[in-house]
Design an enzyme around this catalytic site. Sequence first.
Site, PDB file in Angstrom:
ATOM      1  N   ARG A   1       0.858  -1.183   0.000  1.00 37.87           N
ATOM      2  CA  ARG A   1       0.000   0.000   0.000  1.00 37.87           C
ATOM      3  C   ARG A   1       0.893   1.232   0.000  1.00 37.87           C
ATOM      4  O   ARG A   1       2.104   1.136   0.144  1.00 37.87           O
ATOM      5  CB  ARG A   1      -1.025  -0.004   1.140  1.00 37.87           C
ATOM      6  CG  ARG A   1      -0.660  -0.607   2.455  1.00 37.87           C
ATOM      7  CD  ARG A   1       0.469   0.045   3.183  1.00 37.87           C
ATOM      8  NE  ARG A   1       0.231   1.463   3.349  1.00 37.87           N
ATOM      9  CZ  ARG A   1       1.159   2.372   3.525  1.00 37.87           C
ATOM     10  NH1 ARG A   1       2.447   2.031   3.551  1.00 37.87           N
ATOM     11  NH2 ARG A   1       0.880   3.639   3.667  1.00 37.87           N
ATOM     12  N   GLY A   2       0.240   2.394  -0.184  1.00 36.09           N
ATOM     13  CA  GLY A   2       1.009   3.631  -0.319  1.00 36.09           C
ATOM     14  C   GLY A   2       1.156   3.947  -1.803  1.00 36.09           C
ATOM     15  O   GLY A   2       1.405   3.044  -2.623  1.00 36.09           O
ATOM     16  N   ALA A   3       1.023   5.236  -2.135  1.00 37.03           N
ATOM     17  CA  ALA A   3       0.888   5.645  -3.539  1.00 37.03           C
ATOM     18  C   ALA A   3       2.014   5.137  -4.449  1.00 37.03           C
ATOM     19  O   ALA A   3       1.767   4.534  -5.502  1.00 37.03           O
ATOM     20  CB  ALA A   3       0.812   7.167  -3.596  1.00 37.03           C
TER      21      ALA A   3
ATOM     22  N   ARG B   1      -7.383  -0.355  -6.651  1.00 32.26           N
ATOM     23  CA  ARG B   1      -7.645   0.716  -5.683  1.00 32.26           C
ATOM     24  C   ARG B   1      -7.827   2.015  -6.478  1.00 32.26           C
ATOM     25  O   ARG B   1      -7.012   2.315  -7.350  1.00 32.26           O
ATOM     26  CB  ARG B   1      -6.493   0.861  -4.669  1.00 32.26           C
ATOM     27  CG  ARG B   1      -6.429  -0.307  -3.691  1.00 32.26           C
ATOM     28  CD  ARG B   1      -5.508  -0.005  -2.534  1.00 32.26           C
ATOM     29  NE  ARG B   1      -6.142   0.855  -1.545  1.00 32.26           N
ATOM     30  CZ  ARG B   1      -5.491   1.420  -0.532  1.00 32.26           C
ATOM     31  NH1 ARG B   1      -4.198   1.227  -0.394  1.00 32.26           N
ATOM     32  NH2 ARG B   1      -6.119   2.186   0.336  1.00 32.26           N
TER      33      ARG B   1
ATOM     34  N   GLN C   1      -1.869   2.742  10.083  1.00 28.62           N
ATOM     35  CA  GLN C   1      -0.572   2.740   9.389  1.00 28.62           C
ATOM     36  C   GLN C   1       0.480   3.574  10.135  1.00 28.62           C
ATOM     37  O   GLN C   1       1.673   3.319  10.017  1.00 28.62           O
ATOM     38  CB  GLN C   1      -0.714   3.295   7.957  1.00 28.62           C
ATOM     39  CG  GLN C   1      -1.494   2.405   7.011  1.00 28.62           C
ATOM     40  CD  GLN C   1      -2.957   2.822   6.925  1.00 28.62           C
ATOM     41  OE1 GLN C   1      -3.551   3.253   7.910  1.00 28.62           O
ATOM     42  NE2 GLN C   1      -3.553   2.674   5.762  1.00 28.62           N
TER      43      GLN C   1
ATOM     44  N   ASP D   1      -1.915  10.870  -2.038  1.00 32.05           N
ATOM     45  CA  ASP D   1      -2.236   9.803  -2.986  1.00 32.05           C
ATOM     46  C   ASP D   1      -2.626  10.365  -4.348  1.00 32.05           C
ATOM     47  O   ASP D   1      -2.595   9.646  -5.345  1.00 32.05           O
ATOM     48  CB  ASP D   1      -3.373   8.950  -2.421  1.00 32.05           C
ATOM     49  CG  ASP D   1      -2.932   8.294  -1.125  1.00 32.05           C
ATOM     50  OD1 ASP D   1      -2.377   7.195  -1.172  1.00 32.05           O
ATOM     51  OD2 ASP D   1      -3.086   8.932  -0.064  1.00 32.05           O
TER      52      ASP D   1
ATOM     53  N   ASN E   1      -5.404  12.662   0.540  1.00 32.21           N
ATOM     54  CA  ASN E   1      -4.500  11.856   1.361  1.00 32.21           C
ATOM     55  C   ASN E   1      -5.350  11.083   2.377  1.00 32.21           C
ATOM     56  O   ASN E   1      -6.573  11.224   2.425  1.00 32.21           O
ATOM     57  CB  ASN E   1      -3.464  12.741   2.059  1.00 32.21           C
ATOM     58  CG  ASN E   1      -2.318  11.937   2.629  1.00 32.21           C
ATOM     59  OD1 ASN E   1      -1.784  11.041   1.954  1.00 32.21           O
ATOM     60  ND2 ASN E   1      -1.934  12.186   3.857  1.00 32.21           N
ATOM     61  N   LYS E   2      -4.689  10.258   3.154  1.00 31.21           N
ATOM     62  CA  LYS E   2      -5.381   9.371   4.102  1.00 31.21           C
ATOM     63  C   LYS E   2      -6.399  10.138   4.942  1.00 31.21           C
ATOM     64  O   LYS E   2      -6.128  11.248   5.387  1.00 31.21           O
ATOM     65  CB  LYS E   2      -4.323   8.697   4.992  1.00 31.21           C
ATOM     66  CG  LYS E   2      -4.846   7.715   6.011  1.00 31.21           C
ATOM     67  CD  LYS E   2      -5.756   6.654   5.437  1.00 31.21           C
ATOM     68  CE  LYS E   2      -5.105   5.806   4.357  1.00 31.21           C
ATOM     69  NZ  LYS E   2      -6.091   4.981   3.613  1.00 31.21           N
TER      70      LYS E   2
HETATM   71  O1  MRU Z   1      -4.470   3.337   2.285  1.00 26.10           O
HETATM   72  P1  MRU Z   1      -2.988   3.479   2.135  1.00 26.10           P
HETATM   73  O2  MRU Z   1      -2.213   3.005   3.305  1.00 26.10           O
HETATM   74  O3  MRU Z   1      -2.490   2.943   0.824  1.00 26.10           O
HETATM   75  O4  MRU Z   1      -2.869   5.046   2.057  1.00 26.10           O
HETATM   76  C1  MRU Z   1      -1.782   5.652   1.546  1.00 26.10           C
HETATM   77  C2  MRU Z   1      -1.097   6.349   2.601  1.00 26.10           C
HETATM   78  O5  MRU Z   1      -0.325   5.756   3.308  1.00 26.10           O
HETATM   79  C3  MRU Z   1      -1.293   7.747   2.846  1.00 26.10           C
HETATM   80  O6  MRU Z   1      -2.427   8.304   2.341  1.00 26.10           O
HETATM   81  C4  MRU Z   1      -0.012   8.460   2.521  1.00 26.10           C
HETATM   82  O7  MRU Z   1       0.037   9.594   3.256  1.00 26.10           O
HETATM   83  C5  MRU Z   1       0.156   8.757   1.070  1.00 26.10           C
HETATM   84  S1  MRU Z   1       0.890   7.485   0.215  1.00 26.10           S
HETATM   85  C6  MRU Z   1       2.438   8.106   0.003  1.00 26.10           C
END
Ligand code: MRU
Length: 365
Positions: free
Chosen positions: A57-59, A100, A205, A246, A257-258
Amino acid sequence: MEVTIQGQRRHFRTVAFDAASNELRLIEQRLLPHEFQVIATRDFRASARAIRDMVVRGAGAIGATAAYGLAQGALAFRGNNLARFETRVTHVFETLRDARPTAVDPVNAMLEVLRKMQAGTTVAARQALALTAAENFADEDVAHCRALGEVGAPLILEGMRVLTHCNAGWLAFVDIGSATAPLYAAQLQGRSFHVYCDETRPRSQGATLTAWELAQQGISHQIIADNAAGLLFARGQIDLVIVGSDRTLGRSGEVANKIGTYTKAVLAKRHGVPFYVAIPLSTLDWNLPGGADIPIEERDAAEVLGAWGLTKSGRREYVRVANPGSAAFNPGFDVTPPDLITGIITPVGIFRPRDLWKHRRRLGA
Ligand code: MRU
């Protein structure tokens, strides 16, 4: 990033590809911080599932997984028929894209792979080009994170207390991370500081991944409950906020973002604390006109209604926390407007969010 596992210090990338076996190698992030395991995905469907189920996970990390997954699907094709090959590649693209919806990096990464493949006139040539393009995306992700670390490091002053949300660390990218990159660069330059990691419910996370990374890196940190940030801001205990993104809209300067990021940005504005967003160029979306157009992922209610953890006997278990029979709503992301953001840290400089469009050529549009 260097990781100590059972006393051994080793370098890992979050996402890697083994061309000989046509397998992706992913750090199984759902097990962290309790267990460190690298798993293999043997075909593009398994790679898409790993994205959807958040093994990875993560962009940037899902961007690289999608790029390699596309190459993986292309390389698995047998035969010379270019038209059939292209139909297969389109199916692979759509499967990985749909895993996703909110992060734009997977789409940007795969469009780049597709663009590079067009130079080939045979199936074999396009397969080889796909692999090279995916490797290039992964390497560029690392280079961008390193560069934005250099750009952002001067913001981290000796003794600062920095708040971050979710995990925009090396686990969210191929290596180094976005929000963590200036921290790691400032540490290398010899400065000490303290990081508050938002726990980041529902998947935690911050508590699991960011805290683990910072511990691995020897950076002073504490986990705070998501609701604690207001008190810290009010007491003057936060000097700077850095988060990842993201999807950052090049036209409007809005930042997805999250979930919970927007709340922190409002608090930072209220208390006059600088709020920065760190991104590689693959997180920029030059097409969508406004934040309301960003697809916000809704995940399973079970994430809100309970939590995963380790029992005393070392078994990983899900426990129900919420009232039995109650339902939950679980949006994964929110959108922060540009007037709450001090600057966007990129590999080529720091920009005011509303100036991104003006500088779009420098920013790779
Ligand atoms: O749902 P996730 O864990 O894939 O979400 C992504 C993230 O961890 C955050 O939104 C993050 O700040 C950006 S991804 C670099």
